[in-house]
Design a protein around this motif. Structure first.
Motif, PDB file in Angstrom:
ATOM      1  N   LYS A 273       0.835  -1.207   0.000  1.00  0.00           N
ATOM      2  CA  LYS A 273       0.000   0.000   0.000  1.00  0.00           C
ATOM      3  C   LYS A 273       0.867   1.252   0.000  1.00  0.00           C
ATOM      4  N   GLU A 274       1.965   1.243   0.779  1.00  0.00           N
ATOM      5  CA  GLU A 274       2.825   2.410   0.869  1.00  0.00           C
ATOM      6  C   GLU A 274       3.497   2.713  -0.475  1.00  0.00           C
ATOM      7  N   GLY A 275       3.843   1.681  -1.224  1.00  0.00           N
ATOM      8  CA  GLY A 275       4.443   1.890  -2.538  1.00  0.00           C
ATOM      9  C   GLY A 275       3.518   2.646  -3.469  1.00  0.00           C
ATOM     10  N   VAL A 276       2.241   2.290  -3.449  1.00  0.00           N
ATOM     11  CA  VAL A 276       1.248   2.968  -4.286  1.00  0.00           C
ATOM     12  C   VAL A 276       0.954   4.370  -3.761  1.00  0.00           C
ATOM     13  N   ASP A 277       0.760   4.482  -2.444  1.00  0.00           N
ATOM     14  CA  ASP A 277       0.419   5.780  -1.849  1.00  0.00           C
ATOM     15  C   ASP A 277       1.526   6.797  -2.054  1.00  0.00           C
ATOM     16  N   SER A 278       2.765   6.403  -1.843  1.00  0.00           N
ATOM     17  CA  SER A 278       3.884   7.347  -1.982  1.00  0.00           C
ATOM     18  C   SER A 278       4.031   7.798  -3.431  1.00  0.00           C
ATOM     19  N   TYR A 279       3.764   6.907  -4.366  1.00  0.00           N
ATOM     20  CA  TYR A 279       3.813   7.275  -5.787  1.00  0.00           C
ATOM     21  C   TYR A 279       2.721   8.289  -6.114  1.00  0.00           C
ATOM     22  N   ASN A 280       1.502   7.992  -5.676  1.00  0.00           N
ATOM     23  CA  ASN A 280       0.371   8.886  -5.973  1.00  0.00           C
ATOM     24  C   ASN A 280       0.528  10.242  -5.295  1.00  0.00           C
ATOM     25  N   GLU A 281       1.170  10.259  -4.135  1.00  0.00           N
ATOM     26  CA  GLU A 281       1.343  11.502  -3.372  1.00  0.00           C
ATOM     27  C   GLU A 281       2.666  12.196  -3.671  1.00  0.00           C
ATOM     28  N   ASN A 282       3.436  11.625  -4.604  1.00  0.00           N
ATOM     29  CA  ASN A 282       4.701  12.218  -5.053  1.00  0.00           C
ATOM     30  C   ASN A 282       5.637  12.525  -3.883  1.00  0.00           C
ATOM     31  N   ARG A 283       5.860  11.514  -3.044  1.00  0.00           N
ATOM     32  CA  ARG A 283       6.740  11.661  -1.878  1.00  0.00           C
ATOM     33  C   ARG A 283       7.581  10.415  -1.734  1.00  0.00           C
ATOM     34  N   GLU A 284       8.633  10.510  -0.900  1.00  0.00           N
ATOM     35  CA  GLU A 284       9.437   9.337  -0.618  1.00  0.00           C
ATOM     36  C   GLU A 284       8.653   8.356   0.254  1.00  0.00           C
ATOM     37  N   PRO A 285       8.761   7.066  -0.020  1.00  0.00           N
ATOM     38  CA  PRO A 285       8.025   6.085   0.785  1.00  0.00           C
ATOM     39  C   PRO A 285       8.595   5.940   2.192  1.00  0.00           C
ATOM     40  N   VAL A 286       7.735   5.555   3.113  1.00  0.00           N
ATOM     41  CA  VAL A 286       8.150   5.225   4.474  1.00  0.00           C
ATOM     42  C   VAL A 286       7.860   3.732   4.652  1.00  0.00           C
ATOM     43  N   TRP A 287       8.900   2.925   4.475  1.00  0.00           N
ATOM     44  CA  TRP A 287       8.716   1.483   4.474  1.00  0.00           C
ATOM     45  C   TRP A 287       8.679   0.907   5.884  1.00  0.00           C
ATOM     46  N   GLN A 288       7.809  -0.070   6.093  1.00  0.00           N
ATOM     47  CA  GLN A 288       7.881  -0.869   7.318  1.00  0.00           C
ATOM     48  C   GLN A 288       8.831  -2.047   7.134  1.00  0.00           C
ATOM     49  N   GLY A 289       8.941  -2.519   5.894  1.00  0.00           N
ATOM     50  CA  GLY A 289       9.954  -3.499   5.534  1.00  0.00           C
ATOM     51  C   GLY A 289       9.949  -4.748   6.380  1.00  0.00           C
ATOM     52  N   LEU A 290      11.154  -5.172   6.760  1.00  0.00           N
ATOM     53  CA  LEU A 290      11.306  -6.416   7.502  1.00  0.00           C
ATOM     54  C   LEU A 290      10.896  -6.284   8.961  1.00  0.00           C
ATOM     55  N   LYS A 291      10.682  -5.046   9.431  1.00  0.00           N
ATOM     56  CA  LYS A 291      10.155  -4.868  10.790  1.00  0.00           C
ATOM     57  C   LYS A 291       8.760  -5.490  10.888  1.00  0.00           C
ATOM     58  N   PHE A 292       8.007  -5.404   9.796  1.00  0.00           N
ATOM     59  CA  PHE A 292       6.665  -5.989   9.771  1.00  0.00           C
ATOM     60  C   PHE A 292       6.769  -7.501   9.575  1.00  0.00           C
ATOM     61  N   GLY A 293       7.759  -7.943   8.795  1.00  0.00           N
ATOM     62  CA  GLY A 293       7.942  -9.380   8.563  1.00  0.00           C
ATOM     63  C   GLY A 293       8.229  -9.694   7.112  1.00  0.00           C
ATOM     64  N   ARG A 294       8.678 -10.912   6.874  1.00  0.00           N
ATOM     65  CA  ARG A 294       8.948 -11.388   5.521  1.00  0.00           C
ATOM     66  C   ARG A 294       7.632 -11.659   4.795  1.00  0.00           C
ATOM     67  N   ILE A 295       7.590 -11.281   3.534  1.00  0.00           N
ATOM     68  CA  ILE A 295       6.400 -11.512   2.708  1.00  0.00           C
ATOM     69  C   ILE A 295       6.069 -12.993   2.644  1.00  0.00           C
ATOM     70  N   ALA A 296       7.093 -13.830   2.515  1.00  0.00           N
ATOM     71  CA  ALA A 296       6.872 -15.281   2.365  1.00  0.00           C
ATOM     72  C   ALA A 296       6.175 -15.883   3.575  1.00  0.00           C
ATOM     73  N   LYS A 297       6.272 -15.222   4.719  1.00  0.00           N
ATOM     74  CA  LYS A 297       5.700 -15.786   5.950  1.00  0.00           C
ATOM     75  C   LYS A 297       4.302 -15.256   6.256  1.00  0.00           C
ATOM     76  N   LEU A 298       3.772 -14.384   5.400  1.00  0.00           N
ATOM     77  CA  LEU A 298       2.440 -13.820   5.649  1.00  0.00           C
ATOM     78  C   LEU A 298       1.358 -14.824   5.272  1.00  0.00           C
TER      79      LEU A 298
END
Length: 298
Positions: A273-298
Motif C-alpha cells: 500500500k505504501e508503494g502505491v500511496d507514496s507514488y500517488n502523493e509524489n513523496r518518498e516512501p516510508v517502508w515498514q519493511g522487515l520490521k513488519f515481517g517477511r512476505i513469504a511468511k504472511l
C-alpha cells in the motif's frame, strides 16, 4: 536454494547482539582489519582494511566479515550492505595462515565451519553490493562473486588464480560464476586463471558498471545503495533475492507458481500500500519493511 542449498546459520534477528559484540571483540583483538559503519541512508559499509597485504583474508578477518554481514542483516536500520577494500586492493585472496587452516580441516570440517562457508552471503536477506576497488583474486574473487551486485574501477584486476595454484573452483564458485557470466566466460576465467581488467569484466557482465578511480567508485556505489534503500521496499528486496537464487535451479512452472503465491502474499504487507500511496502523493516512501515481517511468511 535448489541445486545449491542455502540455509541461514541462525535467526538473524536473534543474532543482532551476538554478532555486534563479536565484531567489536574481534576488532579489539585483531585491530581494525574489518571496518563496519552504518552510513546515512540505511547503508552498512563493510571495509576490508589490511592494505599492506592488499586486504588478504586471515581467519580472523573472515570471521569478522561474516559477523559484520550478520550484524547488518539483523539491524533494522540497515537496508543495503556495501563491501569494499582500502588501498590498492579489494581482496588479494587468502592469507597463508588461512590457507593452512582450511587445508587442515578436511572435507567434513569445511562442511560445518561457518567461517569458511562463502555461501553464507546467500542467506543474508539484504542486498550485498561489492565495490571492487583494485586487486580481486582467489578467495577475494569468490567474495565478490558471492555478492548480489558488483561494481569496479576500470583498472581493477579480477583473477580466480585457482588453476595456477593446483586448486579447483573453490567455495561453490562453479555454481555462481556461470550464472553471472555464462558458461564460456566462466570457463575462461576459471581455466586460464588470467587477469581480467575491470573494463572486460563489465563486458562479460561480471560487474554492472566501472568507474575511473576508487574514490568515484565508492561515492557512486554508496549513492546507488542509498537510492535503493530509499525507493525500494526492504521486504521486496529480501523476497526478490531469495527468488532469484532459488529459481536459478527451479523449473519455469515452479518459479511461476511460487511467484504467484508470493505476489498474493505481498498485497498483505503494508509496503504494498505504501508503494502505491507514496507514488500517488509524489513523496518518498516510508517502508515498514522487515520490521513488519517477511512476505513469504504472511
Amino acid at each position: 536454494v535448489s541445486g545449491l542449498t542455502v540455509t541461514p546459520t541462525e535467526g538473524h534477528a536473534a543474532a543482532a547482539g551476538r554478532a555486534g559484540a563479536q565484531v567489536n571483540d574481534a576488532m579489539a583483538q585483531h585491530g581494525d582489519d574489518v571496518l563496519y559503519e552504518v552510513l546515512p541512508g540505511r547503508v552498512a559499509l563493510i571495509t576490508l582494511n589490511r592494505p599492506d597485504r592488499l586486504n588478504a583474508l586471515t581467519m580472523q578477518m573472515q570471521e569478522m566479515y561474516f559477523d559484520a554481514l550478520e550484524r547488518a542483516d539483523a539491524d533494522p536500520e540497515v537496508s543495503i550492505i556495501v563491501v569494499t577494500g582500502v588501498g590498492r586492493g579489494f581482496c588479494a585472496g587468502a592469507d597463508v595462515e588461512l590457507l593452512k587452516t582450511i587445508g587442515g580441516k578436511g572435507t567434513e570440517g569445511m562442511k560445518h565451519d561457518r567461517n569458511v562457508d562463502q555461501i553464507l552471503a546467500y542467506s543474508i536477506t539484504k542486498p550485498i553490493i561489492a565495490a571492487v576497488n583494485g586487486a580481486c583474486a582467489g578467495l577475494g574473487f569468490v567474495l565478490a562473486v558471492m555478492a548480489d551486485i558488483r561494481f569496479s574501477t576500470e583498472t581493477a584486476k579480477f583473477t580466480s588464480a585457482f588453476a595456477k595454484r593446483g586448486l579447483i573452483a573453490e567455495h561453490g564458485i562453479s555454481w555462481a560464476l556461470p550464472r553471472i557470466v555464462g558458461i564460456s566466460n566462466a570457463m575462461d576465467i576459471l581455466m586460464s586463471a588470467r587477469i581480467v581488467p575491470g573494463a572486460e569484466a563489465k563486458s562479460m557482465g561480471l560487474v554492472t558498471a566501472v568507474y575511473p578511480d576508487a574514490e568515484t567508485l565508492r561515492k557512486e556505489v554508496i549513492e546507488y545503495a542509498r537510492q535503493m534503500a530509499i525507493h525500494c521496499s526492504p521486504a521486496s528486496l529480501a523476497e526478490i533475492k531469495a527468488q532469484v537464487y532459488h529459481h536459478a535451479s527451479a523449473t519455469p512452472r515452479e518459479a511461476f507458481d511460487e511467484s504467484s503465491s508470493l505476489m498474493l502474499k505481498s498485497f498483505k504487507h503494508p509496503d504494498s500500500k505504501e508503494g502505491v500511496d507514496s507514488y500517488n502523493e509524489n513523496r518518498e516512501p516510508v517502508w515498514q519493511g522487515l520490521k513488519f515481517g517477511r512476505i513469504a511468511k504472511l
